[in-house]
Structure formats: C-alpha cells, structure tokens
Design a protein around this motif. Structure first.
Motif, mmCIF file in Angstrom:
data_model
loop_
_atom_site.group_PDB
_atom_site.id
_atom_site.type_symbol
_atom_site.label_atom_id
_atom_site.label_comp_id
_atom_site.label_asym_id
_atom_site.label_seq_id
_atom_site.Cartn_x
_atom_site.Cartn_y
_atom_site.Cartn_z
ATOM 1 N N LYS A 107 42.363 26.741 43.329
ATOM 2 C CA LYS A 107 42.842 26.127 42.833
ATOM 3 C C LYS A 107 42.828 26.220 41.636
ATOM 4 C CE LYS A 107 42.770 22.172 45.258
ATOM 5 N NZ LYS A 107 44.341 21.911 45.705
ATOM 6 N N PRO A 108 44.117 26.266 40.435
ATOM 7 C CA PRO A 108 43.876 26.840 39.370
ATOM 8 C C PRO A 108 43.035 25.685 38.517
ATOM 9 C CG PRO A 108 46.191 25.638 40.207
ATOM 10 C CD PRO A 108 45.296 25.772 40.722
ATOM 11 N N VAL A 109 42.639 24.845 39.293
ATOM 12 C CA VAL A 109 41.502 24.413 37.563
ATOM 13 C C VAL A 109 39.538 24.244 38.402
ATOM 14 C CG1 VAL A 109 42.598 22.284 36.917
ATOM 15 C CG2 VAL A 109 41.860 22.165 39.132
ATOM 16 N N ASP A 110 39.866 25.523 39.930
ATOM 17 C CA ASP A 110 38.857 25.948 40.622
ATOM 18 C C ASP A 110 37.659 26.328 39.296
ATOM 19 O OD1 ASP A 110 36.143 27.149 41.339
ATOM 20 O OD2 ASP A 110 37.660 26.986 43.889
ATOM 21 N N SER A 111 36.477 25.392 39.220
ATOM 22 C CA SER A 111 35.113 25.559 39.094
ATOM 23 C C SER A 111 34.773 27.120 38.531
ATOM 24 C CB SER A 111 33.672 25.071 39.834
ATOM 25 O OG SER A 111 33.170 26.031 40.597
ATOM 26 N N MET A 112 35.458 28.211 38.947
ATOM 27 C CA MET A 112 35.147 29.300 38.244
ATOM 28 C C MET A 112 35.577 30.297 37.483
ATOM 29 S SD MET A 112 36.750 31.754 41.487
ATOM 30 C CE MET A 112 36.874 33.280 40.686
ATOM 31 N N PHE A 113 37.395 29.239 37.070
ATOM 32 C CA PHE A 113 37.630 29.890 36.029
ATOM 33 C C PHE A 113 37.385 28.355 34.432
ATOM 34 C CE2 PHE A 113 40.781 29.837 39.868
ATOM 35 C CZ PHE A 113 40.741 31.421 39.972
ATOM 36 N N ARG A 114 36.714 29.480 34.338
ATOM 37 C CA ARG A 114 36.271 28.940 32.483
ATOM 38 C C ARG A 114 35.837 29.845 32.034
ATOM 39 N NH1 ARG A 114 31.565 26.765 36.072
ATOM 40 N NH2 ARG A 114 30.532 28.650 35.925
ATOM 41 N N GLU A 115 35.770 30.024 30.657
ATOM 42 C CA GLU A 115 34.912 31.091 29.305
ATOM 43 C C GLU A 115 36.308 32.083 29.209
ATOM 44 O OE1 GLU A 115 31.104 32.195 30.173
ATOM 45 O OE2 GLU A 115 30.504 30.278 30.236
ATOM 46 N N GLY A 116 38.107 31.500 29.432
ATOM 47 C CA GLY A 116 38.992 32.771 29.469
ATOM 48 C C GLY A 116 39.157 32.876 30.584
ATOM 49 N N LEU A 117 38.662 32.998 32.131
ATOM 50 C CA LEU A 117 39.012 33.433 33.530
ATOM 51 C C LEU A 117 39.728 32.077 33.731
ATOM 52 C CD1 LEU A 117 39.164 35.690 35.167
ATOM 53 C CD2 LEU A 117 37.032 34.500 36.630
ATOM 54 N N SER A 118 41.135 32.579 34.236
ATOM 55 C CA SER A 118 42.503 31.780 34.447
ATOM 56 C C SER A 118 42.502 32.504 36.365
ATOM 57 C CB SER A 118 42.996 31.605 33.700
ATOM 58 O OG SER A 118 43.851 32.760 33.885
ATOM 59 N N LEU A 119 43.311 31.341 37.070
ATOM 60 C CA LEU A 119 43.625 32.116 37.766
ATOM 61 C C LEU A 119 44.561 33.055 37.679
ATOM 62 C CD1 LEU A 119 43.894 32.255 41.412
ATOM 63 C CD2 LEU A 119 45.530 29.780 40.549
ATOM 64 N N HIS A 120 45.164 33.348 36.959
ATOM 65 C CA HIS A 120 46.512 33.835 36.510
ATOM 66 C C HIS A 120 45.192 35.291 35.583
ATOM 67 C CE1 HIS A 120 49.711 36.037 34.079
ATOM 68 N NE2 HIS A 120 49.128 36.456 33.681
ATOM 69 N N SER A 121 44.294 35.406 35.304
ATOM 70 C CA SER A 121 44.073 36.441 34.961
ATOM 71 C C SER A 121 42.797 37.411 35.923
ATOM 72 C CB SER A 121 42.751 36.330 33.762
ATOM 73 O OG SER A 121 41.765 35.553 33.876
ATOM 74 N N HIS A 122 42.371 36.183 37.260
ATOM 75 C CA HIS A 122 41.874 36.899 38.150
ATOM 76 C C HIS A 122 42.302 37.469 38.905
ATOM 77 C CE1 HIS A 122 38.869 36.580 41.345
ATOM 78 N NE2 HIS A 122 40.245 35.937 42.174
ATOM 79 N N ALA A 123 43.892 36.822 39.229
ATOM 80 C CA ALA A 123 44.778 37.350 40.331
ATOM 81 C C ALA A 123 45.303 39.038 38.980
ATOM 82 C CB ALA A 123 46.141 36.644 40.313
ATOM 83 N N THR A 124 45.586 38.873 37.903
ATOM 84 C CA THR A 124 45.713 40.301 36.671
ATOM 85 C C THR A 124 44.938 41.626 37.965
ATOM 86 O OG1 THR A 124 47.455 38.600 36.367
ATOM 87 C CG2 THR A 124 46.020 40.479 35.052
ATOM 88 N N SER A 125 43.796 40.547 36.901
ATOM 89 C CA SER A 125 42.735 41.942 37.272
ATOM 90 C C SER A 125 41.873 42.609 38.389
ATOM 91 C CB SER A 125 41.015 41.244 36.810
ATOM 92 O OG SER A 125 41.030 40.549 35.887
ATOM 93 N N ALA A 126 42.471 41.477 40.062
ATOM 94 C CA ALA A 126 42.750 42.119 41.343
ATOM 95 C C ALA A 126 43.736 43.529 41.343
ATOM 96 C CB ALA A 126 42.748 41.273 42.041
ATOM 97 N N LEU A 127 44.952 42.748 41.011
ATOM 98 C CA LEU A 127 46.047 43.921 41.230
ATOM 99 C C LEU A 127 45.524 45.732 40.261
ATOM 100 C CD1 LEU A 127 49.305 41.869 40.036
ATOM 101 C CD2 LEU A 127 48.760 43.076 42.652
ATOM 102 N N ALA A 128 44.738 45.337 38.841
ATOM 103 C CA ALA A 128 44.372 46.464 38.103
ATOM 104 C C ALA A 128 43.229 46.982 38.365
ATOM 105 C CB ALA A 128 44.477 45.808 36.775
ATOM 106 N N GLY A 129 42.828 46.496 39.417
ATOM 107 C CA GLY A 129 41.907 47.290 40.045
ATOM 108 C C GLY A 129 41.980 47.475 41.457
ATOM 109 N N ASP A 130 43.118 46.990 41.739
ATOM 110 C CA ASP A 130 42.789 47.608 43.316
ATOM 111 C C ASP A 130 42.067 46.576 44.065
ATOM 112 O OD1 ASP A 130 44.415 48.858 45.490
ATOM 113 O OD2 ASP A 130 43.823 50.627 45.129
ATOM 114 N N PHE A 131 41.928 45.427 44.151
ATOM 115 C CA PHE A 131 41.164 45.116 44.695
ATOM 116 C C PHE A 131 41.318 43.880 45.565
ATOM 117 C CE2 PHE A 131 39.619 43.892 41.057
ATOM 118 C CZ PHE A 131 39.299 42.952 40.606
ATOM 119 N N VAL A 132 42.796 43.783 46.000
ATOM 120 C CA VAL A 132 44.049 42.395 46.379
ATOM 121 C C VAL A 132 42.858 41.757 47.207
ATOM 122 C CG1 VAL A 132 46.291 41.929 47.163
ATOM 123 C CG2 VAL A 132 46.054 43.334 44.804
#
Length: 167
Positions: A107-132
C-alpha cells in the motif's frame, strides 16, 4: 493467470476513467476499495467512501477547498494537498499508484515508505536497478510470468504516478 487478470483489470479501470473524464466530466477518489469486480470479473469504478451531495453547479464540485484534501492519502496526488483543483491528471496519478500497489502488494501508506521513500520511488528504483522481480507481489510470480510484462506494467505505474502531470 494472476498477471493476466491484473492486466485485464487495469485496462478496464483505464477505460472507466476515460469514460468518466471525457463523457461525464466526473473525477473519482481512485483507490482499491472504490473498484468492485462483478461476477464476470469486470471492474466497476465508484466513489463509495467520499460520497458527496453534489450542488446544482457542477463547477463547484471540482473546485478545491482549503478546508480539506480531496481524495485519499497515498492515492491523491501531492498537489491536492497544496489546494490545487481536482483534475483528470490527479486521477491518472491515483491510477498509477493503484497499479504499483497491485504489482508490489504494498500500500502507498505502508510503514516501509517513510523518510522520502514512497511506493513511486521504490518502483522507480526497481526499474533502474533491474530488480523488478524482487519487488513484485509473490502471488504474481506463481505462474510462468514474463518479466517483460511486469516491467511494462511497472513503467506505466511509475509514469502515471509522477508528481508532475506533464511527466
């Protein structure tokens, strides 16, 4: 099978948004609980939690109010918190977040998403780092899933959930 259902689901929701925007002029609070599946697994978009009594002047229904944020935290675009008008681009943002949630199981409000990390940035990193595959919901990986399909869907979710509508 799960990925195919996800693809069909996202296409049907996209068609529903297109219909609501261009034939009805209506905006929705797009989130999982506002999308129902019928007996044939066809998605129907509604606005159940924020049901409003619309005034006779439809223009008032889409104007922002400084008294409250339109939409649900995590699904509403950041610009709505700044008092901007509700717009089709806001629904596209919500659609992107919804898609990312379905792909990751987070969920976009998951506790792992804090201090600048979001669902969007998490997915963006996975795409850039090739760990989808590492961030994909394990339920989607139960079938013989093509990584390319997941990447395509994740890219759509990331582009739709950009903070800036012009992106």
């Amino acid at each position: 099978m799960w990925l195919m259902l996800l693809i069909i689901y996202t296409i049907v929701v996209a068609y529903a948004l297109d219909y609501l925007h261009y034939r009805c002029g209506v905006r929705r609070d797009l989130k999982p609980s506002n999308i129902l599946l019928d007996a044939n697994m066809v998605a129907h978009v509604g606005d159940f939690g924020l049901a409003k009594i619309f005034s006779l002047e439809l223009s008032d229904a889409n104007k922002s109010s400084s008294g409250h944020v339109r939409g649900t935290i995590g699904y509403a675009p950041p610009k709505y918190g700044l008092g901007n008008e509700v717009s089709p681009s806001g629904d596209i943002y919500s659609y992107g977040i919804l898609l990312l949630e379905m792909l990751t199981g987070k969920k976009p409000v998951d506790s792992m998403f804090r201090e600048g990390l979001s669902l969007h940035s998490h997915a963006t990193s996975a795409l850039a780092g090739d760990f989808v595959l590492q961030i994909a919901d394990p339920m989607l990986l139960r079938d013989d899933v093509k990584e390319g399909s997941l990447i395509s869907l994740l890219e759509i979710g990331v582009r739709c959930s950009s903070e800036y509508p012009q992106d």
